[in-house]
Design a protein around this motif. Structure first.
Motif, PDB file in Angstrom:
ATOM      1  N   ASP A 182       0.858  -1.183   0.000  1.00 36.72           N
ATOM      2  CA  ASP A 182       0.000   0.000   0.000  1.00 36.72           C
ATOM      3  C   ASP A 182       0.898   1.238   0.000  1.00 36.72           C
ATOM      4  N   ARG A 183       0.907   1.952  -1.117  1.00 36.48           N
ATOM      5  CA  ARG A 183       1.746   3.143  -1.300  1.00 36.48           C
ATOM      6  C   ARG A 183       3.213   2.872  -0.963  1.00 36.48           C
ATOM      7  N   GLY A 184       3.704   1.724  -1.427  1.00 38.59           N
ATOM      8  CA  GLY A 184       5.099   1.374  -1.252  1.00 38.59           C
ATOM      9  C   GLY A 184       5.440   0.696   0.057  1.00 38.59           C
ATOM     10  N   GLN A 185       4.492   0.618   0.985  1.00 36.95           N
ATOM     11  CA  GLN A 185       4.723  -0.033   2.279  1.00 36.95           C
ATOM     12  C   GLN A 185       4.240  -1.484   2.209  1.00 36.95           C
ATOM     13  N   VAL A 186       5.089  -2.396   2.638  1.00 32.70           N
ATOM     14  CA  VAL A 186       4.766  -3.825   2.588  1.00 32.70           C
ATOM     15  C   VAL A 186       4.267  -4.268   3.962  1.00 32.70           C
ATOM     16  N   GLY A 187       3.125  -4.951   3.969  1.00 31.91           N
ATOM     17  CA  GLY A 187       2.562  -5.478   5.200  1.00 31.91           C
ATOM     18  C   GLY A 187       1.961  -6.850   4.973  1.00 31.91           C
ATOM     19  N   LYS A 188       1.554  -7.467   6.033  1.00 32.52           N
ATOM     20  CA  LYS A 188       0.941  -8.796   5.982  1.00 32.52           C
ATOM     21  C   LYS A 188      -0.486  -8.703   5.444  1.00 32.52           C
ATOM     22  N   ARG A 189      -0.859  -9.693   4.650  1.00 31.56           N
ATOM     23  CA  ARG A 189      -2.253  -9.813   4.221  1.00 31.56           C
ATOM     24  C   ARG A 189      -3.010 -10.515   5.340  1.00 31.56           C
ATOM     25  N   TYR A 190      -4.036  -9.850   5.846  1.00 29.72           N
ATOM     26  CA  TYR A 190      -4.878 -10.431   6.887  1.00 29.72           C
ATOM     27  C   TYR A 190      -6.116 -11.037   6.238  1.00 29.72           C
ATOM     28  N   LYS A 191      -6.062 -12.335   5.994  1.00 27.76           N
ATOM     29  CA  LYS A 191      -7.133 -13.009   5.259  1.00 27.76           C
ATOM     30  C   LYS A 191      -8.134 -13.726   6.158  1.00 27.76           C
ATOM     31  N   LYS A 192      -7.977 -13.569   7.468  1.00 23.84           N
ATOM     32  CA  LYS A 192      -8.851 -14.263   8.404  1.00 23.84           C
ATOM     33  C   LYS A 192     -10.329 -13.981   8.132  1.00 23.84           C
ATOM     34  N   ALA A 193     -10.657 -12.744   7.785  1.00 23.76           N
ATOM     35  CA  ALA A 193     -12.059 -12.393   7.535  1.00 23.76           C
ATOM     36  C   ALA A 193     -12.646 -13.186   6.364  1.00 23.76           C
ATOM     37  N   SER A 194     -11.806 -13.579   5.409  1.00 24.23           N
ATOM     38  CA  SER A 194     -12.278 -14.328   4.240  1.00 24.23           C
ATOM     39  C   SER A 194     -12.335 -15.834   4.470  1.00 24.23           C
ATOM     40  N   LYS A 195     -11.755 -16.318   5.564  1.00 21.44           N
ATOM     41  CA  LYS A 195     -11.701 -17.769   5.809  1.00 21.44           C
ATOM     42  C   LYS A 195     -13.062 -18.464   5.819  1.00 21.44           C
ATOM     43  N   PRO A 196     -14.142 -17.840   6.325  1.00 21.74           N
ATOM     44  CA  PRO A 196     -15.439 -18.523   6.280  1.00 21.74           C
ATOM     45  C   PRO A 196     -15.907 -18.860   4.854  1.00 21.74           C
ATOM     46  N   LEU A 197     -15.328 -18.225   3.853  1.00 24.26           N
ATOM     47  CA  LEU A 197     -15.703 -18.474   2.457  1.00 24.26           C
ATOM     48  C   LEU A 197     -14.902 -19.614   1.835  1.00 24.26           C
ATOM     49  N   ARG A 198     -13.972 -20.153   2.581  1.00 27.60           N
ATOM     50  CA  ARG A 198     -13.067 -21.184   2.073  1.00 27.60           C
ATOM     51  C   ARG A 198     -13.801 -22.405   1.520  1.00 27.60           C
ATOM     52  N   GLY A 199     -14.849 -22.826   2.196  1.00 30.77           N
ATOM     53  CA  GLY A 199     -15.592 -24.006   1.756  1.00 30.77           C
ATOM     54  C   GLY A 199     -16.201 -23.839   0.381  1.00 30.77           C
ATOM     55  N   ARG A 200     -16.575 -22.643   0.037  1.00 27.35           N
ATOM     56  CA  ARG A 200     -17.182 -22.345  -1.257  1.00 27.35           C
ATOM     57  C   ARG A 200     -16.169 -22.434  -2.402  1.00 27.35           C
ATOM     58  N   TYR A 201     -14.886 -22.159  -2.090  1.00 25.47           N
ATOM     59  CA  TYR A 201     -13.858 -22.074  -3.130  1.00 25.47           C
ATOM     60  C   TYR A 201     -12.788 -23.153  -3.036  1.00 25.47           C
ATOM     61  N   GLY A 202     -12.707 -23.865  -1.902  1.00 30.43           N
ATOM     62  CA  GLY A 202     -11.651 -24.840  -1.707  1.00 30.43           C
ATOM     63  C   GLY A 202     -10.346 -24.197  -1.262  1.00 30.43           C
ATOM     64  N   HIS A 203     -10.354 -22.899  -1.113  1.00 29.02           N
ATOM     65  CA  HIS A 203      -9.183 -22.122  -0.712  1.00 29.02           C
ATOM     66  C   HIS A 203      -9.709 -20.784  -0.210  1.00 29.02           C
ATOM     67  N   THR A 204      -9.030 -20.169   0.726  1.00 28.09           N
ATOM     68  CA  THR A 204      -9.470 -18.862   1.208  1.00 28.09           C
ATOM     69  C   THR A 204      -9.350 -17.851   0.071  1.00 28.09           C
ATOM     70  N   PRO A 205     -10.461 -17.258  -0.354  1.00 27.44           N
ATOM     71  CA  PRO A 205     -10.426 -16.321  -1.483  1.00 27.44           C
ATOM     72  C   PRO A 205     -10.031 -14.911  -1.047  1.00 27.44           C
ATOM     73  N   LEU A 206      -9.795 -14.067  -2.016  1.00 25.47           N
ATOM     74  CA  LEU A 206      -9.702 -12.633  -1.762  1.00 25.47           C
ATOM     75  C   LEU A 206     -11.128 -12.117  -1.828  1.00 25.47           C
ATOM     76  N   SER A 207     -11.568 -11.453  -0.754  1.00 28.85           N
ATOM     77  CA  SER A 207     -12.943 -10.973  -0.706  1.00 28.85           C
ATOM     78  C   SER A 207     -12.978  -9.562  -0.127  1.00 28.85           C
ATOM     79  N   LEU A 208     -14.122  -8.937  -0.222  1.00 30.20           N
ATOM     80  CA  LEU A 208     -14.305  -7.598   0.331  1.00 30.20           C
ATOM     81  C   LEU A 208     -14.320  -7.599   1.851  1.00 30.20           C
ATOM     82  N   LEU A 209     -14.315  -8.772   2.457  1.00 27.51           N
ATOM     83  CA  LEU A 209     -14.256  -8.863   3.913  1.00 27.51           C
ATOM     84  C   LEU A 209     -12.868  -8.478   4.438  1.00 27.51           C
TER      85      LEU A 209
END
Length: 119
Positions: free
Chosen positions: A25-52
């Motif tokens: 984000d604007r040249g700063q590197v940080g961790k992707r926090y994908k925990k919010a998307s984990k409930p969608l994992r069953g639908r995709y077989g993998h944790t997706p990138l979502s608006l959550l």
């Protein structure tokens, strides 16, 4: 910015190696926090990138690296939100996404990224 996909599970950004998904984000590197998307994992077989998740929308171009084999699912709502915001969404395997970020036309003031380092 110099970004290189080293191997499955490993990306290097400006000399620093990361063994996890990252958000730029604007040249700063940080961790992707994908925990919010984990409930969608069953639908995709993998944790997706979502608006959550916290997506770095403050840009004109958002590059999403979808992993070594391009396996990261992206919810349709992400594409719709990018369109609504007027953000160019570029989706490519992470190796190609890193090349885009390292290119001469990658302006860090207008380009953000999410890089998935596995699948």
């Amino acid at each position: 910015m110099k970004a290189t996909f080293i191997a499955f599970g490993l990306v290097e950004i400006d000399g620093q190696r990361y063994e996890r998904d990252v958000v730029i984000d604007r040249g700063q590197v940080g961790k992707r926090y994908k925990k919010a998307s984990k409930p969608l994992r069953g639908r995709y077989g993998h944790t997706p990138l979502s608006l959550l998740e916290s997506i770095p929308w403050g840009c004109r171009r958002l590059v999403v690296g979808t992993g070594a084999d391009g396996g990261l699912p992206i919810e349709d709502a992400v594409f719709e939100e990018a369109h609504r915001r007027g953000v160019e969404l570029i989706v490519a395997p992470t190796e190609d996404a890193c090349e885009l970020l390292s290119g001469a036309d990658a302006d860090l003031a207008t380009t953000n990224a999410i890089l998935h380092v596995t699948c």
